[in-house]
Scaffold this active site. Structure first.
Site, PDB file in Angstrom:
ATOM      1  N   TYR A  11       0.820  -1.206   0.000  1.00  0.00           N
ATOM      2  CA  TYR A  11       0.000   0.000   0.000  1.00  0.00           C
ATOM      3  C   TYR A  11       0.857   1.261   0.000  1.00  0.00           C
ATOM      4  CZ  TYR A  11       0.814   0.675   5.049  1.00  0.00           C
ATOM      5  OH  TYR A  11       1.381   0.884   6.278  1.00  0.00           O
ATOM      6  N   CYS A  12       0.240   2.359  -0.439  1.00  0.00           N
ATOM      7  CA  CYS A  12       0.839   3.684  -0.363  1.00  0.00           C
ATOM      8  C   CYS A  12      -0.263   4.623   0.135  1.00  0.00           C
ATOM      9  CB  CYS A  12       1.413   4.125  -1.713  1.00  0.00           C
ATOM     10  SG  CYS A  12       0.168   4.296  -3.012  1.00  0.00           S
ATOM     11  N   LYS A  13      -0.188   5.886  -0.199  1.00  0.00           N
ATOM     12  CA  LYS A  13      -1.194   6.822   0.300  1.00  0.00           C
ATOM     13  C   LYS A  13      -2.528   6.645  -0.425  1.00  0.00           C
ATOM     14  CE  LYS A  13      -2.056  11.641   1.403  1.00  0.00           C
ATOM     15  NZ  LYS A  13      -1.485  12.991   1.486  1.00  0.00           N
ATOM     16  N   PHE A  27      -3.758   4.025   1.895  1.00  0.00           N
ATOM     17  CA  PHE A  27      -3.858   4.231   3.340  1.00  0.00           C
ATOM     18  C   PHE A  27      -4.880   5.306   3.692  1.00  0.00           C
ATOM     19  CE2 PHE A  27      -2.287   5.930   7.447  1.00  0.00           C
ATOM     20  CZ  PHE A  27      -2.301   4.767   8.184  1.00  0.00           C
TER      21      PHE A  27
END
Length: 102
Positions: A64-66, A93
């Site tokens: 995952y990332c932002k 996220f």
């Protein structure tokens, strides 16, 4: 493989061979992370590639990332480096409703 928030969370909950990978910057990680995630910043370029090559390719990676863009890119790179099971958290996220560490 792109998974919705619900698919990602439920698949992760049942996976005994899982590693959670956060590809955000350290600054972003300071705002919170998904518990037990390891951080490898995708913006490190070749450093990211080297770090991925050190990972156990037999594991299942939940990435995952932002917002989901960088993690999608990371999953593609991981696939090219021989990691077959890399699952992208769609929405990232910022849309995560599960447990978080601060």
């Amino acid at each position: 493989m792109d998974l919705t928030q619900q698919e990602w969370a439920s698949k992760l909950a049942e996976d005994t061979n899982a590693i959670i990978l956060d590809v955000r910057t350290p600054e972003e990680c300071s705002e919170g992370m998904i518990p037990n995630a390891i951080n490898i910043d995708i913006f490190k370029g070749q450093g990211f590639v080297y770090a991925v090559q050190e990972l156990d390719a037999s594991k299942n990676f939940y990435v995952y990332c932002k917002a989901g863009g960088r993690s999608s890119q990371a999953c593609s790179m991981m696939n090219e480096l021989g990691i077959e099971n890399a699952y992208n958290l769609m929405g990232g996220f910022m849309n995560w409703e599960g447990e978080k560490t601060v």
